[in-house]
Enzyme design. Structure first.
Site, short mmCIF file in Angstrom:
data_model
loop_
_atom_site.label_atom_id
_atom_site.label_comp_id
_atom_site.label_asym_id
_atom_site.label_seq_id
_atom_site.Cartn_x
_atom_site.Cartn_y
_atom_site.Cartn_z
N GLU A 182 0.83 -1.22 0.00
CA GLU A 182 0.00 0.00 0.00
C GLU A 182 0.85 1.25 0.00
O GLU A 182 1.90 1.29 0.62
CB GLU A 182 -0.78 0.04 1.31
CG GLU A 182 -2.07 -0.66 1.28
CD GLU A 182 -2.80 -0.44 2.60
OE1 GLU A 182 -3.56 -1.32 2.95
OE2 GLU A 182 -2.60 0.59 3.26
N CYS A 221 -2.93 1.61 8.47
CA CYS A 221 -2.01 1.03 7.50
C CYS A 221 -2.26 -0.47 7.40
O CYS A 221 -2.52 -1.14 8.36
CB CYS A 221 -0.56 1.35 7.84
SG CYS A 221 0.11 0.51 9.26
N CYS A 280 -1.92 -3.16 15.58
CA CYS A 280 -1.64 -2.82 14.18
C CYS A 280 -2.07 -3.94 13.24
O CYS A 280 -1.69 -5.09 13.42
CB CYS A 280 -0.15 -2.53 14.02
SG CYS A 280 0.35 -2.29 12.30
N CYS A 282 3.09 -5.56 16.70
CA CYS A 282 2.36 -4.67 17.61
C CYS A 282 0.88 -5.13 17.65
O CYS A 282 0.29 -5.39 16.59
CB CYS A 282 2.45 -3.23 17.13
SG CYS A 282 4.15 -2.66 17.01
N CYS A 310 4.96 -7.15 8.48
CA CYS A 310 5.90 -6.64 9.48
C CYS A 310 6.12 -7.71 10.54
O CYS A 310 5.19 -8.43 10.89
CB CYS A 310 5.35 -5.37 10.12
SG CYS A 310 6.49 -4.62 11.30
N CYS A 326 2.71 8.35 2.02
CA CYS A 326 3.11 7.37 3.01
C CYS A 326 3.63 6.13 2.29
O CYS A 326 2.92 5.54 1.46
CB CYS A 326 1.88 7.06 3.87
SG CYS A 326 2.23 5.93 5.20
N1 SAH Z 1 6.69 0.42 11.69
C1 SAH Z 1 6.83 1.79 11.87
C2 SAH Z 1 6.16 2.61 10.78
C3 SAH Z 1 4.82 2.11 10.30
S1 SAH Z 1 3.49 2.24 11.42
C4 SAH Z 1 6.35 2.23 13.24
O1 SAH Z 1 5.72 1.44 13.92
O2 SAH Z 1 6.65 3.35 13.61
C5 SAH Z 1 3.16 4.00 11.39
C6 SAH Z 1 2.45 4.53 12.61
O3 SAH Z 1 1.09 4.04 12.62
C7 SAH Z 1 3.08 4.10 13.93
O4 SAH Z 1 3.23 5.22 14.78
C8 SAH Z 1 2.05 3.15 14.52
O5 SAH Z 1 2.13 3.17 15.92
C9 SAH Z 1 0.75 3.72 13.96
N2 SAH Z 1 -0.39 2.77 13.91
C10 SAH Z 1 -0.38 1.48 13.56
N3 SAH Z 1 -1.63 0.96 13.63
C11 SAH Z 1 -2.44 1.97 14.04
C12 SAH Z 1 -3.86 2.06 14.30
N4 SAH Z 1 -4.67 1.02 14.15
N5 SAH Z 1 -4.35 3.25 14.70
C13 SAH Z 1 -3.53 4.34 14.82
N6 SAH Z 1 -2.20 4.31 14.59
C14 SAH Z 1 -1.66 3.14 14.20
FE1 SF4 Z 2 5.11 -3.05 12.36
FE2 SF4 Z 2 2.67 -2.07 12.64
FE3 SF4 Z 2 4.28 -2.23 14.76
FE4 SF4 Z 2 4.81 -0.43 12.83
S1 SF4 Z 2 3.03 -0.45 14.16
S2 SF4 Z 2 6.25 -1.84 13.84
S3 SF4 Z 2 4.10 -1.58 11.01
S4 SF4 Z 2 3.48 -3.96 13.57
#
Ligand code: SAH
Ligand code: SF4
Length: 339
Positions: A79, A321, A106, A103, A99, A92
Site C-alpha cells: 500500500e 495502514c 496494528c 504490535c 511486518c 506514506c
Molecule cells: N513500523 C513503523 C512505521 C509504520 S506504522 C512504526 O511502527 O513506527 C506508522 C504509525 O502508525 C506508527 O506510529 C504506529 O504506531 C501507527 N499505527 C499502527 N496501527 C495503528 C492504528 N490502528 N491506529 C492508529 N495508529 C496506528
Molecule cells: Fe510493524 Fe505495525 Fe508495529 Fe509499525 S506499528 S512496527 S508496522 S506492527
C-alpha cells in the site's frame, strides 16, 4: 548507474542524465531519454529488466486521501497512501510486505512479515504517487506497512535516492522515517548521517504496557530507547524528533500516562503526534473518547510540549495502514467462495 556507464564504456556524466530522467522526471522509457548514447541504451536493454508495479486497487476518501495497492513482480501487494494538505501532498511509503514486530494494535502485524521491499519497489511507490498527483508530492513519510529499520540497507538507499538533489530532490527535512524503536537501527542512522527526520512510535509510558503492545520493547526498553534518541539528537544536531503516541482507550490514555509522557520528554526537542487508535474489524482496542483525548493533550500543552492530535486520514476508506490490502484480500476470498 555509474556502474552501468562503466560497463557500457560511456562517460560517467551519463549516470547523472539517467538519474535525473528516471528519478526526477519519472521517465521509464529508456529510448525516450535523448541525452543517452545509443551504446548505453543498448547495454541497458541487454543487461537490465524494467518493471513498473501495477495499481491493483485504489480508494479515494471524502477528505481527498487516496490509497493505492501496488502489485509487485512476484505478485505481492503493498500500500501507499497520498494525503493532501495545505498546498502539498504527503505520501506514506511502505518498506516491507507485512511486518515482524507484531504490535497488537496494528493490522499490518496480523499476517507477520512476508518479505522486505527492495529500494526499487520503494522508488516505484513514489513514482506511482507522483504520476497520480501531477508531481505534487512534497513530503514522504516511511509510515506505511513495515518496520523500516528491519530493512535498513534498502531503506537507506531509498532515502539517499529520494533526497539526492540530482535525483528525486526531496528536501531531507521533508522525509521522515518512523520506527517502533529498533535501537541498533537508530544508531546506524546516526553513523550514516541518513538524510531524513526520525519519528519514534513510543505509544506507551511504562515498560509493562509498551512490552504488551510492542513486543520489541522487551529487547529495547523505554529508558534505553530514550537514551538512544537523546544521543541521536545530540550527534545529528537535529532540531527535533517526532514522537508518535497511539492512544488506546483505557490502556495508555490516562492522566498518569500523560504526566509520565511529559517526564519522558523532559529536555528532548520533540513534537508529539497523538494518534487516536484507528479500529479495524477484529481489533482488540478502542479509540479513546474525545474528552479523554483533549485532557491528555492539554496536560502535554500545559507542560509546554508541542502536541498535535492527528486523526487518521481517510477514515471512510480502509484507513489504518494495511487495511486496504486486508480488505481487498477478504473480498477476493469472498468472491472465490473460500470464506
Ligand atoms: N513500523 C513503523 C512505521 C509504520 S506504522 C512504526 O511502527 O513506527 C506508522 C504509525 O502508525 C506508527 O506510529 C504506529 O504506531 C501507527 N499505527 C499502527 N496501527 C495503528 C492504528 N490502528 N491506529 C492508529 N495508529 C496506528
Ligand atoms: Fe510493524 Fe505495525 Fe508495529 Fe509499525 S506499528 S512496527 S508496522 S506492527
Amino acid at each position: 548507474m555509474l556502474e552501468l556507464c562503466r560497463a557500457a564504456d560511456v562517460k560517467p556524466i551519463h549516470a547523472e542524465h539517467l538519474r535525473a530522467a528516471i528519478y526526477r522526471y519519472g521517465q521509464t522509457d529508456i529510448d525516450a531519454i535523448a541525452e543517452l548514447p545509443l551504446q548505453l541504451r543498448e547495454h541497458i536493454h541487454r543487461h537490465t529488466s524494467s518493471f513498473a508495479p501495477a495499481c491493483t486497487a485504489s480508494q479515494q476518501s471524502a477528505d481527498g486521501t487516496k490509497k493505492l495497492l501496488l502489485g509487485m513482480a512476484d505478485g505481492k501487494e503493498v500500500e501507499t497512501v497520498l494525503i493532501p494538505g495545505k498546498g502539498r501532498i504527503t505520501q506514506c511509503i511502505s518498506t516491507q510486505v507485512g511486518c515482524a514486530v507484531g504490535c497488537t494494535f496494528c493490522l499490518t502485524a496480523t499476517a507477520g512479515l512476508t518479505r522486505n521491499l527492495t529500494t526499487a519497489e520503494m522508488v516505484a511507490q513514489v513514482m506511482a504517487g507522483r504520476k497520480l498527483t501531477d508531481r505534487n508530492v512534497r513530503n514522504l513519510v516511511l509510515m506505511g506497512m513495515g518496520e523500516p529499520l528491519h530493512n535498513y540497507e534498502q531503506v537507506a538507499e531509498f532515502v539517499r535516492i529520494a533526497t539526492d538533489p540530482k535525483g528525486m530532490a526531496f528536501s531531507p527535512r521533508r522525509v521522515t522515517l518512523s520506527t517502533s524503536g529498533l535501537i541498533p537501527g537508530i544508531r546506524r542512522m546516526m553513523e550514516d548521517d541518513l538524510p531524513c527526520n526520525l519519528a519514534l512510535s513510543l505509544n506507551a509510558t511504562t515498560d509493562e504496557v509498551r512490552s504488551r503492545i510492542i513486543p520489541l520493547n522487551r529487547k529495547y526498553p523505554i529508558a534505553e530507547l530514550m537514551q538512544a534518541i537523546h544521543e541521536y539528537i545530540e550527534c545529528r544536531g537535529d532540531k527535533r524528533v517526532l514522537i508518535e503516541y497511539v492512544l488506546l482507550g483505557g490502556i495508555n490514555d490516562t492522566l498518569a500516562d500523560a504526566q509520565r509522557l511529559v517526564e519522558l520528554m523532559h529536555g528532548l526537542k520533540c513534537t508529539v503526534n497523538l494518534l487516536p487508535f484507528n479500529p479495524y474489524p477484529g481489533s482488540l482496542f478502542e479509540r479513546p473518547d474525545d474528552r479523554q483525548l483533549t485532557t491528555f493533550r492539554n496536560v502535554l500543552v500545559e507542560a509546554s510540549l508541542v502536541a498535535v492530535v492527528r486523526e487518521s486520514r481517510g477514515r471512510d476508506i480502509s484507513a489504518a495502514c494495511g487495511q486496504l490490502k486486508t480488505e481487498v484480500k477478504t473480498s477476493r476470498r469472498q468472491r472465490h467462495g473460500s470464506l
